[in-house]
Scaffold this active site. Sequence first.
Site, short mmCIF file in Angstrom:
data_model
loop_
_atom_site.label_atom_id
_atom_site.label_comp_id
_atom_site.label_asym_id
_atom_site.label_seq_id
_atom_site.Cartn_x
_atom_site.Cartn_y
_atom_site.Cartn_z
N HIS A 292 9.28 3.64 4.60
CA HIS A 292 9.39 2.25 3.61
C HIS A 292 9.60 1.12 4.70
CE1 HIS A 292 9.78 3.88 0.37
NE2 HIS A 292 10.48 5.34 0.48
N SER B 177 10.82 -0.12 -8.59
CA SER B 177 10.63 -0.53 -10.14
C SER B 177 12.08 0.02 -10.83
CB SER B 177 9.46 0.36 -10.60
OG SER B 177 9.55 2.06 -10.04
N THR B 178 11.77 -0.10 -12.33
CA THR B 178 12.83 -0.11 -12.46
C THR B 178 13.02 1.85 -13.11
OG1 THR B 178 11.32 0.13 -15.24
CG2 THR B 178 13.01 -1.56 -14.74
N ARG C 156 5.05 9.15 1.68
CA ARG C 156 4.11 10.09 1.90
C ARG C 156 3.32 9.93 3.55
NH1 ARG C 156 -0.21 9.59 -2.24
NH2 ARG C 156 1.46 7.77 -3.24
N TRP C 157 3.71 8.57 3.56
CA TRP C 157 2.94 8.31 4.98
C TRP C 157 3.91 8.63 5.99
CZ3 TRP C 157 5.30 5.07 9.01
CH2 TRP C 157 4.02 4.16 10.10
N GLU D 151 -9.02 -7.61 -12.77
CA GLU D 151 -9.64 -6.51 -12.00
C GLU D 151 -9.24 -5.39 -11.17
OE1 GLU D 151 -13.41 -6.23 -12.02
OE2 GLU D 151 -13.00 -7.79 -13.21
N ASP E 258 1.98 1.06 -2.37
CA ASP E 258 2.58 2.82 -2.24
C ASP E 258 2.11 3.70 -1.12
OD1 ASP E 258 3.38 5.06 -4.00
OD2 ASP E 258 1.66 5.52 -5.60
N ASN F 76 4.12 4.69 1.42
CA ASN F 76 5.23 4.79 2.39
C ASN F 76 5.73 5.82 2.76
OD1 ASN F 76 4.96 1.79 2.15
ND2 ASN F 76 6.53 1.16 1.04
N ASN G 33 11.77 3.83 -10.27
CA ASN G 33 12.94 4.41 -9.05
C ASN G 33 14.24 4.51 -8.34
OD1 ASN G 33 10.95 2.03 -7.33
ND2 ASN G 33 10.06 4.02 -8.10
N ARG H 274 11.47 9.73 4.84
CA ARG H 274 10.58 9.11 3.88
C ARG H 274 11.22 6.60 4.14
NH1 ARG H 274 8.27 10.06 -0.91
NH2 ARG H 274 8.47 8.32 -1.87
#
EC number: 2.5.1.-
Length: 241
Positions: free
Chosen positions: A36, A64-65, A23-24, A206, A19, A21, A67, A32
């Site tokens: 990516h 993801s489904t 915003r970076w 974890e 997660d 990409n 996205n 954007r």
Amino acid sequence: MALDSHAKNAPEHVAIIMDGNGRWAQSRGKPRLFGHHAGARRVREVVEACPDLGVKYLTIFAFSTENWKRTQVEVAGLMSLFRRYITKEARALKDEGVRVRFIGDRVRLDHKLQTLMDELEQLTEHNDRVHLTIALNYGGRDEVARATKRLAQDVAAGKVDPETVDGETLARYLDTHVLPDPDLVIRTSGEARISNFLLWQSAYAEYEFIDTMWPDFSAEVFGNVIAGYCKRDRRYGGVRA
């Protein structure tokens, strides 16, 4: 960067929600998709780090489904990136002993991308150094729904006795049926949610939520997270005597 002193405690299977990409990129005044592309380049470094860290299985959440809700420009750019990544990295992945699998619902993906996915799986099917699973058009709820549908069909066809159905039965119908459950799930970028990723499989995983954006997730950061995991006491619902 090997963790010799912790090797026996290293996670066999690490799953990563990549997660941050977009915003970076935006923080650098870039579109954007720039983020990516930077994130895609980071994947190789993380895969290459796995053997020294004792990680045999790596699963990454690529798309993801949910996205599909993003802008048409971003979705189209991501699909192009996936096609380019597979084409560019296929030979290197094979030569480095990486076996690649894809999980998720492929039906909505374009035919060219599906073909490239099939070819990469076939090209690397005999590799065993690192098992890289790429979740593409994947959602945990969607996966369980599809698995349940296939199981119901087999019950209706008389292939499965409904009285014998249990958790292990359903697990055999999941996309990940050939993989061990993840020991550690990492999410980058400071968000603390699981976003419909490996819901069934991560029941006793974890979790590590870190602030680092995915394009900045270096092998060194990866190693530090693994070192922290090795100090954890996993009890799977029980208690130590």
